[in-house]
Each structure stands twice: as structure tokens, then as C-alpha cells.
Design an enzyme around this catalytic site. Structure first.
Site, PDB file in Angstrom:
ATOM      1  N   GLN A   1       3.827 -85.308  22.995  1.00 50.20           N
ATOM      2  CA  GLN A   1       4.504 -85.985  21.847  1.00 50.20           C
ATOM      3  C   GLN A   1       6.207 -85.908  22.164  1.00 50.20           C
ATOM      4  OE1 GLN A   1       3.040 -88.238  20.016  1.00 50.20           O
ATOM      5  NE2 GLN A   1       0.968 -87.343  20.353  1.00 50.20           N
TER       6      GLN A   1
ATOM      7  N   CYS B   1     -13.084 -86.968   7.575  1.00 50.36           N
ATOM      8  CA  CYS B   1     -13.968 -87.897   7.681  1.00 50.36           C
ATOM      9  C   CYS B   1     -13.399 -88.655   8.707  1.00 50.36           C
ATOM     10  CB  CYS B   1     -14.165 -88.552   6.419  1.00 50.36           C
ATOM     11  SG  CYS B   1     -14.828 -87.336   5.139  1.00 50.36           S
TER      12      CYS B   1
ATOM     13  N   SER C   1       2.216 -87.075  28.994  1.00 47.79           N
ATOM     14  CA  SER C   1       1.246 -87.754  29.127  1.00 47.79           C
ATOM     15  C   SER C   1       1.660 -89.351  29.147  1.00 47.79           C
ATOM     16  CB  SER C   1       0.045 -87.721  27.842  1.00 47.79           C
ATOM     17  OG  SER C   1      -0.831 -88.854  27.988  1.00 47.79           O
TER      18      SER C   1
ATOM     19  N   HIS D   1       0.119 -92.489  28.436  1.00 49.70           N
ATOM     20  CA  HIS D   1      -0.042 -93.403  27.411  1.00 49.70           C
ATOM     21  C   HIS D   1       0.659 -93.221  26.279  1.00 49.70           C
ATOM     22  CE1 HIS D   1      -3.181 -91.513  24.781  1.00 49.70           C
ATOM     23  NE2 HIS D   1      -2.893 -90.695  25.744  1.00 49.70           N
TER      24      HIS D   1
ATOM     25  N   GLY E   1      -2.644 -85.492  29.528  1.00 44.67           N
ATOM     26  CA  GLY E   1      -2.083 -84.485  29.038  1.00 44.67           C
ATOM     27  C   GLY E   1      -3.051 -83.158  28.958  1.00 44.67           C
ATOM     28  N   SER E   2      -4.245 -83.669  28.599  1.00 46.05           N
ATOM     29  CA  SER E   2      -5.214 -82.578  28.426  1.00 46.05           C
ATOM     30  C   SER E   2      -5.333 -81.822  29.794  1.00 46.05           C
ATOM     31  CB  SER E   2      -6.660 -83.167  28.085  1.00 46.05           C
ATOM     32  OG  SER E   2      -6.527 -83.695  26.615  1.00 46.05           O
TER      33      SER E   2
ATOM     34  N   THR F   1      -7.680 -87.973  45.250  1.00 43.07           N
ATOM     35  CA  THR F   1      -7.063 -89.205  45.579  1.00 43.07           C
ATOM     36  C   THR F   1      -6.023 -89.587  44.398  1.00 43.07           C
ATOM     37  OG1 THR F   1      -8.378 -89.970  47.177  1.00 43.07           O
ATOM     38  CG2 THR F   1      -6.956 -91.709  46.589  1.00 43.07           C
TER      39      THR F   1
END
Lengths: 138, 397
Positions: free
Chosen positions: B181, B328, B201, B203, B70-71, B239
Site C-alpha cells: 500500500q 460478512c 505490487s 495493481h 505482493g503475496s 519465464t
């Protein structure tokens, strides 16, 4: 990112020591701010004659390393004099926890600052001169 | 118990998908670009997958280009469109939003820095939706591309894509949407929605990691992103990841076949969790919209007084995998840019938690979460000075 915390950090995070507040504390100190995501508040009970920290409690908003650092720092200063407690460095807190991830070292700095603020609060209330605080660069 | 509630991060590869992929690692290993007949099997497998994906989104097979992720699709759409437009002196203005995935935001920043592109970042309201009037007012004769995500990965808010598509079409501006998404959960018809380019994407859709696609409407010609050989009709070199492509096609076909049933089942669980949290946990704030304007699988809450990473570790200890956009949990210590754009205070954004449901979710998981979460929150709040201050400010202490 899965953070790699030591067993000691996880232990102090899951079972933090000295959590809570003290009624009529002799010194109170706070460090951090909500914007950064960490606030630590420390309460001291100090024996006026011996200057020994007889009891200490904390409350912390922050990540696991902030909670673990607070817990460890309170253990390290309990039973010590306020002068000994003043000398506790953030590195000593981190070492006692078997290390913190580099990005989390500021959590140990926060513990040191909260203790210093609490001791100065005590000193001020008891007619002692405040000790200049070292400002940490973050 | 292993309770996986992070389907937005990634999904397990469907067993049927894995089975479909297996021959292409070893038995049918031919390079699709080779001339001999042995390689034709690889080539036709790719074309079959292309047709499966095209069909799912009402596109033509010739409009589907396979990428690595996707990126990459996002990078291609933005860089390829702006570079070409600048070269042709057709405009150097990009409109996007403040709540995009970093694949868009950091690419936009790159274009600003290296190509002098002017970028407008549209604001969002408290539910995470863009303002169509702001979009209209931002358009200039230099606007080359509008890129707005279909649905947000953190809070699940679905954008008014049809209206955005109409506005872009009326103004003759290319419209790209990051549907990484949304494509996993919603029925999308690229023609009906006037979408010119769309990133997806594998995955996130029960295909493996490392495979994605960019839908590019026939007639739209962004400059190539990956230069080299003549693969993907000379528009995306390298490829082909044959097994990945086969798996992606199969995964999309399976997903499409069960989408409506999944949507009904999963959104019911979503609403049960949302209602349950609001009932059981005081001062819990739902982030995002409700009902049909929210992705069926997304739950995002802020729990004032506690920090997100703390909660993730507590949940992990109980066997629950969840996520947070908060400081975090990531390399960066900044709280979620999405929640801040929606107007949350830093301390609210730091205390956010996201649960995303999917095929691994069960009734038992949902009940278990609602059983353990209230205690986790109240235990951590009780050791937080912020919670105490908050209760005092509300006159509850």
C-alpha cells in the site's frame, strides 16, 4: 467476496417489512450476540382468545441476510397462531427467500430462535408452559 | 454515477501503461532467455523496467526481483529468510505484528507449523502503531527476521519504519517491509530507511494484476522461493511476465512523477471526508491516525449499531464502491483482525467501513459521499437493537 443474494433477499433487505417496535408487546424475543455480528429482536402482539399473532415487529443488527431473514420471518408468522408460528423452521425462512448463501444460513436460524424466544416469553407471561427450545449447532 | 472508493483493493491500469505493454504480447513476444537477437528486445525491456523501479525507491537495478504479486514477494521474503537461517543454524525466530496482511500472517503460521519457527506478533496501540520498545525487547540472538508492514491496508496507519530499520540494522537483523500500500502513495528511499527487503505490487499502482516485485538489498540472500530456470539472476524461476513487467516499470515511473501532487490533492479530500463524517454522523469513530501518519487516501470509520456489509450494499445501491474489513463481506465471519488488535469491540469492528481514494476520485464524488452516507447510516441504525441499547447506555434515549 461478492455475495450472491437472491432478488427476494435484496428486496427484503432494501425494503424490510415490519421494522420497528410495538408498544406494550405481549411477547419479546432476542437471539444472537454482538460478538457474532448478529442480533435479532422480535416483538409480538397476540390475541389472548384466538392465540393469533395480530402484529409483529423486529429490529435487527446484522448483515443483509440477517435483515432479510427477520423481515421474511415476520411476514410468515403474521396472522398465524403461536403454535403455527412455533413450527416455522429456519429452512422455511431461507426457502421463502429463494435461498441464502451457505455461509449465511445461520441468519435464518437466528430468526427461528428469536421467534421461539418471543413465543416462550408470551407463554410465560400468560401462564402457559414454556416449550423446550432446540439448540442449533453452528 | 459510478463512484469508485476502493483504490486500496485495486486500481485501473493506466492507459499509458497499457499502451507501453501492448507490443510485448504479440510483436515482441520473444522469450527473454533465448539467445537470438529478436529476444533481446524483451530482455532489454525488462531491464528498463527494473531500472525504472529501482530509481523510484533509490535501489540498485540488481536489487529488484520481479514476482507474480505482493503475496508472492511476502512469501519469498519470509520463507526464504527463515529456511536459510534455520539451515545455517542462525536462528529460528521471526518478529512481525498482529496487523499484517494475511500474506504475512498466514505465511508466519505456515512457518510455525512446518518449520518450527517461533513467531512474535507485536501488538499495536489504539491507532494501529507498534511499540518500538516492545520490538527491541522481543529481539533475541535467534531472531532472523523482522517483518513489519510499511502502512496498514485497512486503517492506513504508517509505521515508524525508519526507527524499525535502525533497530534492525543495529542488531544485525534482516528487516522486511510489506509496502504494497505505502509504495503507491509515499516517497520511499530504501537506503535511507535501512530496508533490507520490500514487497510491492503492480495493481495497487495502476499497473495490471499479476505482477509484483521484491526488493532485496545486495548482500541479503534469502533461499529461493520458486525453483526452476535461471531467470531473475537465478533467484526466481519462471519465464518472465514481460508485458506485466514493462507495465509495472512504466506505472511506477508515472506514479513517481505525480506522487507529490496526488498526495496533496488526495489527502485534502481525505480530510474533508473525515471532517464531514464526524460533523454529520453522531457517534462515528475514526479508526487510525490523522495527518501525516495516515496514508493520504485512507478513510476508515466504525459506525456503532450497524453492520458493515449492510452499509456496503446500501452504498453499492447508490453507486459507491467501498469496502469493509468486517465479517460478512468476506469468506470468514470474523471481524477485522486489525481493528480487534487496535482494541475495538467486536460490534465496533463489525460496523466498520473503508473508503480509499485515488485517481478516479473527483470533488463531485467526495460531496456525493457526504450527501448520501448520513442517511444510510441513520436508516440502518433505526432498525438496529444495538443502536437503541447504545443510545440508552449513553443516556441519549
Amino acid at each position: 467476496m461478492a455475495l450472491d443474494y437472491s432478488k427476494k433477499v435484496m428486496d427484503h433487505f432494501m425494503n424490510p417489512r415490519n421494522v420497528g417496535e410495538l408498544d406494550n408487546p405481549d411477547g419479546v424475543g432476542e437471539a444472537g450476540n454482538p460478538k457474532c455480528g448478529d442480533i435479532m429482536k422480535i416483538y409480538l402482539k397476540v390475541n389472548d382468545d384466538t392465540k393469533i399473532i395480530e402484529d409483529v415487529k423486529f429490529k435487527t443488527f446484522g448483515c443483509a441476510s440477517a435483515i432479510a431473514s427477520s423481515s421474511m420471518a415476520t411476514e410468515l408468522i403474521k396472522g398465524k397462531s403461536i403454535d403455527q408460528a412455533w413450527d416455522l423452521t429456519n429452512n422455511a425462512v431461507a426457502e421463502a427467500l429463494d435461498g441464502l448463501p451457505p455461509i449465511k444460513m445461520h441468519c435464518s436460524v437466528l430468526a427461528e430462535e428469536a421467534i421461539h424466544t418471543a413465543i416462550n416469553d408470551y407463554r410465560e407471561k400468560h401462564g402457559l408452559e414454556k416449550i423446550p427450545m432446540e439448540i442449533h449447532e453452528e | 454515477m459510478f463512484v469508485y472508493m476502493d483504490h486500496t483493493a485495486t486500481t485501473p491500469t493506466d492507459p499509458g501503461v497499457l499502451q507501453a505493454m501492448m507490443p510485448y504480447f504479440n510483436d515482441k513476444f520473444g522469450n527473454p532467455s533465448s539467445v537470438y537477437s529478436f529476444s533481446k528486445e524483451s530482455r532489454s525491456a525488462i531491464e528498463q523496467a527494473r531500472a525504472q523501479i529501482a530509481k523510484a525507491f533509490n535501489a540498485e537495478p540488481s536489487e529488484i526481483y520481479f514476482t507474480s504479486s505482493g503475496s508472492e514477494s511476502d512469501n519469498w521474503a519470509l520463507k526464504g529468510t527463515l529456511e536459510k537461517s534455520i539451515k545455517l543454524h542462525k536462528g529460528d525466530h521471526l518478529i512481525t505484528s498482529k496487523i499484517e496482511h494475511h500474506a504475512i500472517l498466514n505465511t508466519a503460521e505456515y512457518l510455525e507449523k512446518y518449520h518450527g519457527v517461533k513467531v512474535t506478533y507485536l501488538s499495536v496501540d489504539s491507532e494501529g502503531k507498534i511499540d518500538l520498545d516492545e520490538l527491541k525487547n522481543s529481539i533475541t540472538d535467534k531472531t532472523a527476521l523482522v517483518s513489519i508492514m510499511f502502512a496498514n491496508n485497512e486503517v492506513g496507519t504508517i509505521q515508524p519504519v525508519k526507527e524499525i530499520g535502525n533497530i534492525c540494522r543495529e542488531n544485525n537483523i534482516i528487516f522486511h517491509t510489506d509496502a504494497v500500500q505505502a509504495a503507491a502513495q509515499l516517497n520511499i528511499d530504501v537506503k535511507a530507511l535501512n530496508i533490507d527487503m520490500m514487497s510491492i505490487s503492480g495493481h495497487k499502482m495502476y499497473a495490471p494484476k499479476g505482477i509484483g516485485a521484491l526488493y532485496i538489498r545486495n548482500g541479503v540472500r534469502p533461499e529461493n522461493f520458486l525453483h526452476g530456470g535461471a531467470q531473475e539472476r537465478k533467484r526466481r524461476a519462471s519465464t518472465e511476465n514481460v508485458a506485466g513487467i514493462v507495465g509495472f516499470g512504466k506505472a511506477v515511473e508515472i506514479l513517481k512523477g505525480r506522487l507529490n501532487d496526488d498526495k496533496a490533492k488526495i489527502s485534502k479530500w481525505r480530510d474533508k471526508i473525515i471532517t464531514g463524517i464526524l460533523e454529520k454522523i453522531p457517534h462515528a469513530k475514526l479508526n487510525g491516525t490523522r495527518g501525516d501518519e495516515r496514508l493520504p487516501n485512507n478513510i476508515n470509520f466504525s459506525f456503532i449499531g450497524v453492520e458493515g456489509e449492510t452499509l456496503l450494499l446500501d452504498l453499492d445501491y447508490k453507486g459507491i464502491s467501498a469496502s469493509t474489513g468486517s465479517a460478512c463481506s468476506s469468506e470468514s465471519l470474523d471481524p477485522s483482525h486489525v481493528l480487534l488488535a487496535m482494541g475495538l469491540k467486536h460490534e465496533q469492528a463489525h460496523g466498520s467501513l473503508r473508503f480509499t481514494l485515488g485517481r478516479l476520485t473527483t470533488d463531485e464524488h467526495v460531496n456525493y459521499l457526504l450527501d448520501v452516507l448520513p442517511e444510510i447510516i441513520s436508516r440502518r441504525r433505526n432498525m438496529s437493537p444495538l443502536w437503541e441499547d447504545y443510545l440508552k447506555s449513553k443516556g441519549e434515549l
